[in-house]
Motif scaffolding. Structure first.
Motif, PDB file in Angstrom:
ATOM      1  N   ARG A 173       0.817  -1.225   0.000  1.00 58.35           N
ATOM      2  CA  ARG A 173       0.000   0.000   0.000  1.00 58.35           C
ATOM      3  C   ARG A 173       0.844   1.266   0.000  1.00 58.35           C
ATOM      4  N   GLU A 174       2.101   1.162   0.408  1.00 64.15           N
ATOM      5  CA  GLU A 174       2.930   2.366   0.513  1.00 64.15           C
ATOM      6  C   GLU A 174       3.956   2.409  -0.610  1.00 64.15           C
ATOM      7  N   ALA A 175       5.189   1.982  -0.326  1.00 61.17           N
ATOM      8  CA  ALA A 175       6.240   2.071  -1.353  1.00 61.17           C
ATOM      9  C   ALA A 175       5.940   1.151  -2.540  1.00 61.17           C
ATOM     10  N   ASN A 176       5.172   0.086  -2.302  1.00 60.02           N
ATOM     11  CA  ASN A 176       4.860  -0.899  -3.345  1.00 60.02           C
ATOM     12  C   ASN A 176       6.113  -1.393  -4.054  1.00 60.02           C
ATOM     13  N   LEU A 177       7.128  -1.709  -3.270  1.00 63.87           N
ATOM     14  CA  LEU A 177       8.434  -2.126  -3.795  1.00 63.87           C
ATOM     15  C   LEU A 177       8.316  -3.340  -4.715  1.00 63.87           C
ATOM     16  N   ALA A 178       8.807  -3.184  -5.930  1.00 65.55           N
ATOM     17  CA  ALA A 178       8.723  -4.263  -6.923  1.00 65.55           C
ATOM     18  C   ALA A 178       9.445  -5.498  -6.404  1.00 65.55           C
ATOM     19  N   TYR A 179       8.820  -6.665  -6.595  1.00 69.81           N
ATOM     20  CA  TYR A 179       9.320  -7.891  -5.972  1.00 69.81           C
ATOM     21  C   TYR A 179      10.394  -8.550  -6.828  1.00 69.81           C
ATOM     22  N   TYR A 180      11.443  -7.812  -7.074  1.00 67.96           N
ATOM     23  CA  TYR A 180      12.557  -8.348  -7.844  1.00 67.96           C
ATOM     24  C   TYR A 180      13.827  -7.562  -7.505  1.00 67.96           C
ATOM     25  N   GLY A 181      14.964  -8.251  -7.497  1.00 69.67           N
ATOM     26  CA  GLY A 181      16.252  -7.581  -7.300  1.00 69.67           C
ATOM     27  C   GLY A 181      16.304  -6.780  -6.002  1.00 69.67           C
ATOM     28  N   GLN A 182      16.933  -5.609  -6.058  1.00 75.28           N
ATOM     29  CA  GLN A 182      17.151  -4.843  -4.817  1.00 75.28           C
ATOM     30  C   GLN A 182      15.853  -4.308  -4.220  1.00 75.28           C
ATOM     31  N   SER A 183      14.910  -3.851  -5.059  1.00 75.51           N
ATOM     32  CA  SER A 183      13.641  -3.376  -4.499  1.00 75.51           C
ATOM     33  C   SER A 183      12.906  -4.535  -3.822  1.00 75.51           C
ATOM     34  N   GLY A 184      13.000  -5.732  -4.410  1.00 78.01           N
ATOM     35  CA  GLY A 184      12.376  -6.912  -3.813  1.00 78.01           C
ATOM     36  C   GLY A 184      13.050  -7.311  -2.506  1.00 78.01           C
ATOM     37  N   ALA A 185      14.375  -7.181  -2.471  1.00 74.82           N
ATOM     38  CA  ALA A 185      15.107  -7.490  -1.234  1.00 74.82           C
ATOM     39  C   ALA A 185      14.762  -6.470  -0.149  1.00 74.82           C
ATOM     40  N   THR A 298      10.379   5.888   6.274  1.00 78.71           N
ATOM     41  CA  THR A 298      11.030   5.685   4.972  1.00 78.71           C
ATOM     42  C   THR A 298      10.120   4.861   4.061  1.00 78.71           C
ATOM     43  N   LEU A 299       9.570   3.783   4.620  1.00 79.90           N
ATOM     44  CA  LEU A 299       8.676   2.919   3.847  1.00 79.90           C
ATOM     45  C   LEU A 299       7.403   3.669   3.447  1.00 79.90           C
ATOM     46  N   ARG A 300       6.861   4.448   4.385  1.00 78.53           N
ATOM     47  CA  ARG A 300       5.587   5.107   4.146  1.00 78.53           C
ATOM     48  C   ARG A 300       5.711   6.305   3.206  1.00 78.53           C
ATOM     49  N   ASP A 301       6.767   7.091   3.391  1.00 75.35           N
ATOM     50  CA  ASP A 301       6.797   8.399   2.729  1.00 75.35           C
ATOM     51  C   ASP A 301       7.865   8.566   1.660  1.00 75.35           C
ATOM     52  N   SER A 302       8.854   7.712   1.672  1.00 74.14           N
ATOM     53  CA  SER A 302      10.037   8.083   0.911  1.00 74.14           C
ATOM     54  C   SER A 302      10.394   7.141  -0.244  1.00 74.14           C
ATOM     55  N   LEU A 303      10.224   5.847  -0.047  1.00 73.87           N
ATOM     56  CA  LEU A 303      10.695   4.909  -1.077  1.00 73.87           C
ATOM     57  C   LEU A 303       9.740   4.833  -2.259  1.00 73.87           C
ATOM     58  N   ARG A 304      10.331   4.723  -3.446  1.00 76.40           N
ATOM     59  CA  ARG A 304       9.542   4.490  -4.654  1.00 76.40           C
ATOM     60  C   ARG A 304       9.543   2.996  -4.959  1.00 76.40           C
ATOM     61  N   TRP A 305       8.711   2.570  -5.888  1.00 74.44           N
ATOM     62  CA  TRP A 305       8.572   1.147  -6.189  1.00 74.44           C
ATOM     63  C   TRP A 305       9.866   0.500  -6.688  1.00 74.44           C
ATOM     64  N   ASP A 306      10.736   1.317  -7.295  1.00 71.83           N
ATOM     65  CA  ASP A 306      11.959   0.744  -7.876  1.00 71.83           C
ATOM     66  C   ASP A 306      13.202   1.082  -7.058  1.00 71.83           C
ATOM     67  N   ALA A 307      13.020   1.418  -5.786  1.00 75.36           N
ATOM     68  CA  ALA A 307      14.160   1.844  -4.954  1.00 75.36           C
ATOM     69  C   ALA A 307      15.238   0.769  -4.879  1.00 75.36           C
ATOM     70  N   ALA A 313      19.108   3.669   1.708  1.00 74.92           N
ATOM     71  CA  ALA A 313      20.058   4.180   2.705  1.00 74.92           C
ATOM     72  C   ALA A 313      19.945   5.701   2.807  1.00 74.92           C
ATOM     73  N   GLN A 314      19.970   6.382   1.665  1.00 72.36           N
ATOM     74  CA  GLN A 314      19.901   7.854   1.677  1.00 72.36           C
ATOM     75  C   GLN A 314      18.575   8.328   2.293  1.00 72.36           C
ATOM     76  N   SER A 315      17.494   7.608   2.000  1.00 70.73           N
ATOM     77  CA  SER A 315      16.188   7.995   2.565  1.00 70.73           C
ATOM     78  C   SER A 315      16.178   7.892   4.085  1.00 70.73           C
ATOM     79  N   THR A 316      16.747   6.807   4.612  1.00 74.35           N
ATOM     80  CA  THR A 316      16.765   6.667   6.081  1.00 74.35           C
ATOM     81  C   THR A 316      17.623   7.767   6.709  1.00 74.35           C
ATOM     82  N   ILE A 317      18.698   8.128   6.028  1.00 75.06           N
ATOM     83  CA  ILE A 317      19.593   9.176   6.564  1.00 75.06           C
ATOM     84  C   ILE A 317      18.877  10.534   6.560  1.00 75.06           C
TER      85      ILE A 317
END
Ligand SMILES: [Zn+2]
Length: 345
Positions: A173-185, A298-307, A313-317
């Motif tokens: 519902r938030e970042a919707n991180l794509a389930y592949y590679g680094q965004s999936g990890a 970070t998860l709610r407001d900052s990451l995009r689906w392809d992060a 790391a930069q977002s958490t900082i």
């Protein structure tokens, strides 16, 4: 595979672990793992109708637990709903209590009202399939197998697995991180981090008391393993002739580049997991309070689906600097942690 609203399928046991079990075992153990793999493949891409829009008062849970009765039809037969008393079925009660604890954690600690922050119904199905060796979030609900009883216990046994699956719903519902590679990890890592934090919150453990193990108690006693993954020491969670060895790296130097497991979503998640652990243990106290909050925002407001890892790391900082200050202990701990795992210089 992209973890879109329509066809998210995020399972706790990665396909490579099931393949190892098929390869290394005979008889029932092999048969159950093989059947789990086949059912999982059939399930991918299936779409379901969602009937989980809620109209409940803010801050109130709405849980339902279904029983698949060893079938693979979802959701199954209603076994327990919000406010009803305990049943005689331990898996039903665990799914009910575990999803309730996860709801309470997100509401009380981060002010989040369920998966969608709008009071969405929390649906779970237990006794999915026969001796099914997995648990998953399918985009709409949580689903738990009973395990084969030889390697795996029932999947509702570990609260962190329940919380892990529900967190997939939040990520979707938030970042919707794509389930592949680094965004999936990163998607997997968020579920591990909050899975572990919810267990720590229930047990009132600070960062040095916590075991940082995902799925402790999931393996039968004869299996040589503490659980599925270790945030504290990635790559050391299990090592058993029937399973092989935990393949997680703790540093970018050991990053897995192969095609298995959607490009290593359950493997490379060890790297951001370890960064979280390092930052949390440097700060001390309850990990959900400061580092956990930074990760949640970070998860709610900052990451995009392809992060990728570096963007995370930069977002958490950035968020740490905004909340705690540029030269704060929290900001420094997070920078140091991401450097130690080789994500930033
Ligand atoms: Zn997962």
């Amino acid at each position: 595979m992209n973890c879109q609203h329509q066809n998210c399928f995020c399972s706790i046991i990665p396909p490579h672990l099931l393949s190892e079990i098929v390869y290394r075992n005979t008889g029932k153990t092999r048969e159950n793992a093989l059947q789990t793999l086949i059912t999982t493949e059939q399930f991918r891409g299936m779409r379901q109708n969602s009937s989980s829009t809620a109209f409940v008062p803010i801050g109130q849970k709405w849980r339902v637990v279904f029983d698949a009765r060893a079938n693979t039809y979802l959701p199954g037969v209603l076994a327990r709903s919000e406010g009803s008393s305990k049943t005689r079925d331990i898996a039903v009660n665990e799914a009910y209590d575990g999803s309730g604890a996860t709801y309470d954690f997100y509401w009380q600690i981060y002010g989040r009202n369920s998966i969608d922050d709008r009071g969405m119904r929390l649906s779970s199905t237990v006794h999915y399939g026969k001796n099914y060796d997995n648990a998953f979030w399918n985009g709409y609900q949580m689903v738990y197998g009973d395990g084969d009883g030889i390697i795996f216990e029932r999947f509702t046994k570990s609260i962190d697995i329940i919380a892990h699956e529900l967190t997939h719903g939040i990520t979707q519902r938030e970042a919707n991180l794509a389930y592949y590679g680094q965004s999936g990890a990163l998607n997997e890592s968020m579920s591990d981090v909050f899975g572990s934090l919810i267990k720590q919150w229930i047990l009132k453990q600070n960062s040095s008391q916590a075991d940082w193990i995902m799925g402790s108690g999931l393996f039968k006693p004869k299996i040589k393993g503490l659980g599925l993954r270790s945030l504290k020491q990635p790559g050391t969670a299990y090592d058993d002739p029937r399973l092989g060895k935990d393949p997680q790296p703790a540093h970018m130097d050991e990053y897995y580049n192969g095609p298995e497991d959607n490009g290593g979503v359950h493997i490379n998640s060890g790297i951001p997991n370890y960064a979280f652990y390092l930052a949390a243990s440097a700060i001390g106290g309850y990990a959900w309070e400061r580092i956990g909050r930074i990760w949640y925002l970070t998860l709610r407001d900052s990451l995009r689906w392809d992060a990728n890892f570096e963007q995370a790391a930069q977002s958490t900082i950035i968020i740490a600097k905004q909340i705690y200050g540029v030269r704060s202990k929290e900001t420094n701990a997070i920078i140091k942690a991401w450097r130690q795992v080789g994500v930033i210089r």
